[in-house]
Design an enzyme around this catalytic site. Structure first.
Site, PDB file in Angstrom:
ATOM      1  N   LYS A  84       2.164 -16.745   3.304  1.00  0.00           N
ATOM      2  CA  LYS A  84       2.134 -16.106   1.976  1.00  0.00           C
ATOM      3  C   LYS A  84       1.750 -14.632   2.116  1.00  0.00           C
ATOM      4  O   LYS A  84       1.221 -14.218   3.170  1.00  0.00           O
ATOM      5  CB  LYS A  84       1.118 -16.837   1.087  1.00  0.00           C
ATOM      6  CG  LYS A  84      -0.325 -16.742   1.578  1.00  0.00           C
ATOM      7  CD  LYS A  84      -1.227 -17.734   0.865  1.00  0.00           C
ATOM      8  CE  LYS A  84      -2.655 -17.630   1.388  1.00  0.00           C
ATOM      9  NZ  LYS A  84      -3.502 -18.741   0.893  1.00  0.00           N
ATOM     10  N   TYR A  92     -11.636  15.913  -2.220  1.00  0.00           N
ATOM     11  CA  TYR A  92     -11.992  15.723  -3.629  1.00  0.00           C
ATOM     12  C   TYR A  92     -13.500  15.546  -3.793  1.00  0.00           C
ATOM     13  O   TYR A  92     -14.141  14.817  -3.018  1.00  0.00           O
ATOM     14  CB  TYR A  92     -11.320  14.464  -4.182  1.00  0.00           C
ATOM     15  CG  TYR A  92      -9.845  14.613  -4.463  1.00  0.00           C
ATOM     16  CD1 TYR A  92      -9.382  15.498  -5.442  1.00  0.00           C
ATOM     17  CD2 TYR A  92      -8.917  13.843  -3.783  1.00  0.00           C
ATOM     18  CE1 TYR A  92      -8.025  15.622  -5.720  1.00  0.00           C
ATOM     19  CE2 TYR A  92      -7.555  13.942  -4.054  1.00  0.00           C
ATOM     20  CZ  TYR A  92      -7.122  14.830  -5.027  1.00  0.00           C
ATOM     21  OH  TYR A  92      -5.788  14.927  -5.288  1.00  0.00           O
TER      22      TYR A  92
HETATM   23  C1  PLP Z   1      -4.123 -19.413   2.013  1.00  0.00           C
HETATM   24  C2  PLP Z   1      -4.272 -20.876   2.106  1.00  0.00           C
HETATM   25  C3  PLP Z   1      -4.503 -21.500   3.341  1.00  0.00           C
HETATM   26  C4  PLP Z   1      -4.735 -20.739   4.624  1.00  0.00           C
HETATM   27  O1  PLP Z   1      -6.079 -20.369   4.739  1.00  0.00           O
HETATM   28  P1  PLP Z   1      -6.611 -19.659   6.089  1.00  0.00           P
HETATM   29  O2  PLP Z   1      -8.055 -19.505   5.912  1.00  0.00           O
HETATM   30  O3  PLP Z   1      -5.902 -18.341   6.157  1.00  0.00           O
HETATM   31  O4  PLP Z   1      -6.222 -20.550   7.200  1.00  0.00           O
HETATM   32  C5  PLP Z   1      -4.531 -22.886   3.376  1.00  0.00           C
HETATM   33  N1  PLP Z   1      -4.364 -23.607   2.251  1.00  0.00           N
HETATM   34  C6  PLP Z   1      -4.160 -23.047   1.049  1.00  0.00           C
HETATM   35  C7  PLP Z   1      -4.008 -23.893  -0.152  1.00  0.00           C
HETATM   36  C8  PLP Z   1      -4.119 -21.661   0.928  1.00  0.00           C
HETATM   37  O5  PLP Z   1      -3.945 -21.104  -0.268  1.00  0.00           O
END
Ligand code: PLP
Length: 391
Positions: free
Chosen positions: A41, A271
């Site tokens: 993702k 800035y």
């Molecule tokens: C993002 C996510 C993961 C992965 O988590 P990590 O800590 O990066 O391994 C696993 N399960 C769900 C439902 C997630 O949203």
């Protein structure tokens, strides 16, 4: 890197060899008795979803996981055929796309099941879904006390099939909260029993994210869902003091010095004039700013690497530029390479280090590297600096 580049010399280098090594290392640690879902993702935590998915598919990953339908369609359009789980479910109107692209949604509301049932019945097919149980995260999922009623109602649908049951841990990175993690695990298996009693027979039972699958073997179910460890970001999400697989950073962030000048004692920088030179100084401008995900909270506290030395960031980081003090670094010139994340012979800056300074986790650092920053890929097939460009 060629010197005559026709655009800004700021880029993220993605080491696909390191990604492959991390998967191999984690798989050796966890073993062959579970399936592997790679979480890609958010553009694979900023590392490039299509490129990373191709590498992981080649290494035998069983599933891919994304947050939203749009991310899955990007993978399908790139020719990726692995099963894809939509961790964040879908929005009404996206059901036809789930069917068309063969995507498995996680669901946690009955109206989602109804929408999917209608779409599948129109095509006279049976479509799989996974059910998420909220065992303590308090975010997505069916609460344990509602599982019975869901089990009964879901059993009435004829064109969708409960193919997996899952939950998500809230604090698997903290061993002191091990009782809570254990309670979440027990609660998931109780829910699974209820579902089975009502005639459901899910093939997949997955609970564990990166920290759980490393720190709590008993939570692995028959599939683990791994994100962070694949990208080598274990440093600040895996518990300390336990055996862990060897991991390598995958992302480096580079730029070049674009402008050099001397300033006098008393001159101010940037800035708000938050930095005042105390001595005659040589300062350099680097073409990266907070619009690229280089956090403004690094202003006056962060550092970069130039010529194998640390150079402090001075003044406020602006949208497109960062200024550093190179007075003490010999041999600096226009075009000198700047390492913002990565290492040189004697210096190193990890995403975890930046995260520590700005009070977040390394995931936010790599996810945050902006779309304006070109990703260059180190080919997985050889150690030659054979860079495959996206598209
Ligand atoms: C993002 C996510 C993961 C992965 O988590 P990590 O800590 O990066 O391994 C696993 N399960 C769900 C439902 C997630 O949203």
């Amino acid at each position: 890197m060629t010197k005559n580049r026709q655009h800004r010399p700021t880029f993220a280098q993605i080491d696909l060899n390191a990604l492959a090594d991390n998967f191999t290392s984690v798989k050796a640690f966890i073993g062959d008795s579970v399936k592997y879902l790679a979480v890609v993702k958010a553009n694979a935590y900023g590392h490039g979803a299509v490129e990373c998915s191709r590498v992981l598919a080649g290494l035998g990953v069983d599933w891919l996981g994304v947050a939203i339908v749009e991310e899955a369609i990007e993978l399908r359009n790139a020719g990726i055929t692995l099963p894809i789980l939509i961790l964040g479910s879908f929005w009404p109107g996206q059901e036809p796309e789930l069917l068309e692209h063969d995507l498995t949604p996680v669901i946690f509301r009955l109206d989602q099941a109804t929408l999917l049932e209608h779409a599948a019945s129109k095509l006279s097919v049976t479509h799989p879904y996974h059910l998420k149980i909220d065992t303590g995260m308090g975010r997505l999922g069916v609460r344990p006390e509602d599982v019975e009623i869901f089990a009964r109602k879901l059993a009435q649908f004829t064109h969708i099939r409960l193919a997996g049951v899952m939950t998500h841990f809230a604090a698997a990175d903290d061993l002191e909260q091990g009782d809570f993690t254990d309670h979440q695990k027990t609660s998931l298996y109780t829910a699974l029993e209820v579902l089975r009693r009502h005639g459901h027979s899910p093939d997949l039972v997955d609970l564990a994210n990166s920290p759980a699958s490393i720190a709590y073997p008993e939570t692995r179910g028959n599939m683990v869902r791994l994100g962070g460890v694949l990208y080598g970001l274990g440093g600040d999400v895996l518990p300390k003091g336990i055996p862990t697989p060897e991991l390598k950073p995958v992302t480096s962030l580079f730029s070049e010095i674009s402008h050099l000048k001397s300033v006098d004692p008393g001159d101010t920088i940037g800035y708000g004039r938050s930095f005042t030179a105390e001595r005659k100084s040589l300062i350099a401008s680097i073409p990266i700013g907070y619009a690229d995900g280089y956090s403004r909270r690094l202003s006056n506290v962060g550092a970069v690497i130039v010529n194998d030395r640390y150079a402090p960031i001075i003044g406020k980081i602006s949208m497109d530029w960062t200024i550093i003090d190179v007075t003490d670094i010999p041999g600096v010139e226009i075009g000198s390479k700047v390492v913002l994340i990565g290492k040189s012979d004697n210096c190193a800056i990890l995403a975890e280090d930046l995260a520590g300074i700005v009070n977040t986790i390394s995931y936010e650092i790599t996810c945050g590297i902006g779309s304006r920053v070109e990703r260059r890929y180190k080919d997985v097939l050889g150690d030659q600096l054979d860079l495959i460009r996206r598209d």
